[in-house]
Design an enzyme around this catalytic site. Sequence first.
Site, PDB file in Angstrom:
ATOM      1  N   LEU A  21       0.809  -1.222   0.000  1.00 60.40           N
ATOM      2  CA  LEU A  21       0.000   0.000   0.000  1.00 60.40           C
ATOM      3  C   LEU A  21       0.837   1.264   0.000  1.00 60.40           C
ATOM      4  O   LEU A  21       1.829   1.352   0.720  1.00 60.40           O
ATOM      5  CB  LEU A  21      -0.805   0.059   1.297  1.00 60.40           C
ATOM      6  CG  LEU A  21      -2.156  -0.595   1.407  1.00 60.40           C
ATOM      7  CD1 LEU A  21      -2.643  -0.409   2.840  1.00 60.40           C
ATOM      8  CD2 LEU A  21      -3.114   0.032   0.429  1.00 60.40           C
ATOM      9  N   HIS A  22       0.424   2.244  -0.761  1.00 60.79           N
ATOM     10  CA  HIS A  22       1.051   3.560  -0.669  1.00 60.79           C
ATOM     11  C   HIS A  22       0.079   4.616  -1.162  1.00 60.79           C
ATOM     12  O   HIS A  22      -0.563   4.453  -2.187  1.00 60.79           O
ATOM     13  CB  HIS A  22       2.359   3.613  -1.456  1.00 60.79           C
ATOM     14  CG  HIS A  22       2.251   3.146  -2.881  1.00 60.79           C
ATOM     15  ND1 HIS A  22       2.129   1.805  -3.216  1.00 60.79           N
ATOM     16  CD2 HIS A  22       2.231   3.824  -4.048  1.00 60.79           C
ATOM     17  CE1 HIS A  22       2.051   1.685  -4.527  1.00 60.79           C
ATOM     18  NE2 HIS A  22       2.103   2.895  -5.060  1.00 60.79           N
ATOM     19  N   ALA A  23      -0.033   5.686  -0.401  1.00 59.21           N
ATOM     20  CA  ALA A  23      -0.890   6.816  -0.781  1.00 59.21           C
ATOM     21  C   ALA A  23      -0.033   7.841  -1.512  1.00 59.21           C
ATOM     22  O   ALA A  23       0.981   8.301  -0.988  1.00 59.21           O
ATOM     23  CB  ALA A  23      -1.499   7.450   0.461  1.00 59.21           C
TER      24      ALA A  23
END
Length: 177
Positions: free
Chosen positions: A121-123
Amino acid sequence: MDRMFAPWRIEWVERDAPDEETGCVFCAFEAAEADRENRVVARSDRGLVLLNNYPYNPGHVMVIPARHTGEYAGLSDEELLDHARLKRRTFRAMETAFSPDGFNAGYNLGRGAGGSIDDHLHAHVVPRWEGDTNFMPVIGETKVIVQALEETYDRLYDAFGGLDGAEASDDGAVRFG
Ligand SMILES: [Zn+2]
């Protein structure tokens, strides 16, 4: 756009060995200590903020939970809170560092959504300025992009360092407990 940043893509791949266990470059950054070299600008107990080496816009970063998972819905309450607080700090640091007119912020979740790294996950947080669509074609030279990234790192580092709860360090990222 992809063609323009192709040299960067190659450098990223050559420089950044993936983590041995997960095969993931974000996990390698999480475990590594060379934060400035890796362009990790801030860290929390359960996450990190990493400059994007081939930004959509100057100042483009990724806010990344430490644990190797691609499932947003699988984050624990503690992980979600840490992640959200680190994003909030990122917005605040960017306001100080860049005075943007706005932000794009979000996730590409899953292979079908077009993410290049879909198992961690990465925003993405991208500062925007009115009229900035004209900016990227101007910085077509790799050398210019390198300088821009180093300047971006310094400005963001100073801005994170000025936030409540920040702990300065000599060579590593700004830390938040
Ligand atoms: Zn990972």
